[in-house]
Design an enzyme around this catalytic site. Structure first.
Site, mmCIF file in Angstrom:
data_model
loop_
_atom_site.group_PDB
_atom_site.id
_atom_site.type_symbol
_atom_site.label_atom_id
_atom_site.label_comp_id
_atom_site.label_asym_id
_atom_site.label_seq_id
_atom_site.Cartn_x
_atom_site.Cartn_y
_atom_site.Cartn_z
ATOM 1 N N HIS A 123 48.593 2.762 -7.833
ATOM 2 C CA HIS A 123 49.542 2.212 -6.863
ATOM 3 C C HIS A 123 50.861 1.980 -7.596
ATOM 4 C CE1 HIS A 123 51.309 -1.004 -4.353
ATOM 5 N NE2 HIS A 123 50.521 -0.583 -3.377
ATOM 6 N N ASP A 200 43.247 -3.049 -12.241
ATOM 7 C CA ASP A 200 43.845 -3.422 -10.961
ATOM 8 C C ASP A 200 42.717 -3.475 -9.940
ATOM 9 O OD1 ASP A 200 44.912 -3.425 -8.436
ATOM 10 O OD2 ASP A 200 46.416 -1.881 -8.817
ATOM 11 N N GLN A 203 41.832 -3.362 -4.638
ATOM 12 C CA GLN A 203 40.998 -2.726 -3.620
ATOM 13 C C GLN A 203 39.512 -2.894 -3.896
ATOM 14 O OE1 GLN A 203 42.089 -1.661 -0.858
ATOM 15 N NE2 GLN A 203 44.271 -1.423 -1.266
ATOM 16 N N LYS A 226 43.976 -9.122 0.555
ATOM 17 C CA LYS A 226 43.174 -7.919 0.793
ATOM 18 C C LYS A 226 41.686 -8.249 0.854
ATOM 19 C CE LYS A 226 46.462 -4.796 -1.433
ATOM 20 N NZ LYS A 226 46.988 -3.972 -0.336
ATOM 21 N N CYS A 364 52.176 4.122 -1.097
ATOM 22 C CA CYS A 364 52.667 3.631 -2.391
ATOM 23 C C CYS A 364 51.964 4.316 -3.551
ATOM 24 C CB CYS A 364 52.498 2.117 -2.534
ATOM 25 S SG CYS A 364 53.464 1.201 -1.366
HETATM 26 C C1 PLP Z 1 45.451 -0.575 -5.791
HETATM 27 C C2 PLP Z 1 46.518 -1.560 -5.465
HETATM 28 N N1 PLP Z 1 47.180 -2.173 -6.456
HETATM 29 C C3 PLP Z 1 48.132 -3.084 -6.220
HETATM 30 C C4 PLP Z 1 48.500 -3.425 -4.940
HETATM 31 C C5 PLP Z 1 49.581 -4.433 -4.727
HETATM 32 O O1 PLP Z 1 49.047 -5.596 -4.184
HETATM 33 P P1 PLP Z 1 50.000 -6.770 -3.673
HETATM 34 O O2 PLP Z 1 51.014 -6.132 -2.792
HETATM 35 O O3 PLP Z 1 49.081 -7.695 -2.952
HETATM 36 O O4 PLP Z 1 50.612 -7.390 -4.886
HETATM 37 C C6 PLP Z 1 47.849 -2.807 -3.874
HETATM 38 C C7 PLP Z 1 48.255 -3.137 -2.489
HETATM 39 O O5 PLP Z 1 48.682 -2.343 -1.694
HETATM 40 C C8 PLP Z 1 46.849 -1.859 -4.137
HETATM 41 O O6 PLP Z 1 46.209 -1.237 -3.136
#
Ligand code: PLP
Lengths: 406, 141
Positions: A123, A200, A203, A226, A364
């Site tokens: 992401h 990370d 998900q 999430k 993203c």
């Molecule tokens: C794999 C992953 N990493 C990071 C993020 C970023 O999360 P947040 O926007 O809650 O900081 C997301 C969210 O879309 C994600 O799907």
């Protein structure tokens, strides 16, 4: 609590909405999940009967709020099986957790010529902070490629690892492909070079159990919103040995021991990394969300969601000209696809008109779209409250899309 | 009534016959298919307007005091809406284009496609169309 659709769905008030005069069908859970009544009530309860600043006043309310906040930390420690409470840092979310490590870890440990490894399926939140860190410290960012199923090329990963690798940052579960990465193996290999690994988990947290001890990861990040919790709150887990050595990320209240204009001494963990008044209400909301997940149970969640995923893939395969993006062996409840003859934006627009919420675009994760040479995908992502009837409605709606554009 | 308002009125009347969204979208899709393709020469990086979801290519030239637009998109619904925008703005004098409020989009119920979150390039396309008009007007005086 068993995952019986009726009982479960009733706990999510928003699922009763109508959109474009149709009952809402929400299949965009990888973007954010909805919140059960217990979480909403928890926020309300905090503001109605506990609200006050924590770790400060000695008055009754402040004590209540502080205790609840620190109890939440303990509950989250258990949830991820961390060794110590002070290894659990509250942040605004995954993005801030990653930025904290990218800043503080790099400041202490990243030197010119060193390398950071990330993967092609990250992401943007797990790409950009490392680009900035590498630029600031004249280090190099290296990319672990993926194969055409959307899985990490572990052979390439092994080749990329070296004594120069200071940190590996990979996603546990891909938001655009649903792939579950072999993070335990990734970590084991990195540790042969004394390389730290950040996972990370944005998900992963709503779908699979997290055990930072079993993984032996150095950092683990996730977001409350999430996983059925509130927005604007998340967690950074970090091993004590790293957090102790890392400089603070932000300065302010809470994170100091003593301040004078000559010298300020920093507070101990975890407070060193929690500058300013924290988001107490949402931490308590996230705590409730975790309790909700534990009550339903990871085994039941996985069984239910996997069943739904399999059903969805089977049903979607009936449609003409459908191309699935991401067909990894190990995956969570995300299906990314496009019609080879219809732009994902067109598909998404008609689905929205039919009351079905999906995500379209690059999610993203532009490098992933580049890998597959596509403008984007339609992403369907399930949560534990979705049903087979909703999958059927999706397939019918997609048939309508085909009629209109085909 | 200005040329632009007249064209807008025509479109509003055209859309009044649709009482269900499906007919309306079918019409937009048909429009999209009928947009004169942009000259491939202009379908290049230089003419691209990036949206996160759909891309738009826009070209403009100035002829006899009027701005002539051609455009294209990779998404059909976007392309259909482009056809409407071109119908309204193309062939008009720069000053009128600069002043146009494009209120008809709202009246025919397509405003959602001009919202930021759609990021389909349309919002930026209108901005770019106006910028072209402004540039032509400046070069004229
Ligand atoms: C794999 C992953 N990493 C990071 C993020 C970023 O999360 P947040 O926007 O809650 O900081 C997301 C969210 O879309 C994600 O799907």
């Amino acid at each position: 609590m068993a995952v019986t659709e009726d009982i479960l769905r009733k706990q999510f008030p928003i699922l009763g909405l109508t959109v474009n005069k149709r009952p809402l069908i929400y299949l965009d859970n990888a973007a954010t999940t909805h919140k059960p009544v217990a979480v909403i009530d928890r926020l309300r309860h905090y503001y109605e009967s506990e609200n006050s600043n924590i770790h400060r006043g000695a008055h009754h309310l402040s004590q209540l709020a502080t205790e609840a906040y620190e109890q939440a930390r303990e509950n989250i420690r258990k949830f991820i099986n961390a060794g110590h409470n002070h290894e659990v840092i509250f942040t605004r979310g995954t993005t801030e957790s990653i930025n904290l490590v990218a800043y503080s870890f790099s400041k202490k440990f990243l030197n010119p010529g060193d390398e950071i490894l990330i993967s092609e399926m990250e992401h943007h939140s797990n790409i950009v902070p490392w680009q900035i860190a590498c630029e600031n410290h004249r280090a190099n960012l290296k990319i672990i490629p993926i194969n055409d199923k959307g899985e990490l090329r572990m052979d390439q990963y092994r080749e990329l690892l070296s004594d120069k690798t200071k940190l590996v940052a990979v996603t546990h579960v891909s938001n655009s492909l649903g792939t579950i990465n072999p993070v335990k193996e990734i970590i084991r290999l990195a540790h042969q070079y004394n390389t730290a690994v950040l996972v990370d988990g944005a998900q992963a947290a709503p779908h699979i159990p997290i055990d930072v001890k079993a993984l032996d990861c150095d950092f683990y990040c996730f977001s409350g919103h999430k996983m059925y919790g509130p927005m604007g709150v998340g967690v950074l887990y970090g091993k004590e040995k790293w957090l102790e050595q890392m400089p603070p990320y932000q300065g302010g209240g809470e994170m100091i021991k003593e301040v004078s204009f000559k010298k300020t001494t920093f507070n101990e963990l975890p407070f060193k990394f929690e500058a300013g008044t924290p988001n107490v209400a949402d931490v308590l909301g996230m705590d409730k969300a975790i309790q909700f997940i534990l009550e339903v149970g990871h085994t039941d969640i996985a069984r239910y969601e996997n069943d739904l995923l399999k059903y969805a893939i089977d049903r979607l395969s009936e449609l003409e000209n459908i191309q699935f993006i991401g067909t990894a062996e190990q995956r969570t409840s995300v299906v990314s696809f496009l019609f080879t003859d219809i732009h994902p934006y067109d598909t998404g627009t008609i689905l929205d008109k039919l009351g079905i919420a999906v995500r379209t675009g690059h999610h993203c994760a532009q490098p992933v779209m580049e890998h597959f040479q596509i403008p984007g995908t339609v992403r369907v992502s399930f949560a534990l409250y979705n049903t087979k009837e909703e999958v059927d409605a999706l397939v019918n709606a997609l048939a309508k899309v085909r009629e209109m554009f085909g | 009534m200005s040329g632009i308002k007249e064209k807008e009125q025509e479109i509003i009347e055209e859309f009044e016959i649709f009482d269900d969204w499906m007919d309306k979208y079918n019409y937009i899709i048909e429009l999209g298919k009928s947009v004169p393709e942009i000259n491939p020469e202009y379908k290049k990086e230089k003419h691209i307007i990036r949206g996160c979801q759909a891309q738009v290519w826009l070209h403009a030239e100035y002829k006899d005091g009027k701005v002539i637009y051609t455009a294209d998109s990779d998404a059909l619904i976007t392309k259909g809406i482009i056809a409407l925008l071109i119908k309204v703005l193309s062939g008009q004098p720069p000053q009128e284009i600069i002043n146009a409020d494009m209120a008809f989009i709202d009246q025919i119920g397509l405003r959602e496609h001009l919202s930021q979150t759609r990021s389909n390039g349309l919002l930026n396309m209108i901005k770019q169309m106006k910028l072209y008009a402004l540039a032509f007007q400046k070069s004229k005086s």
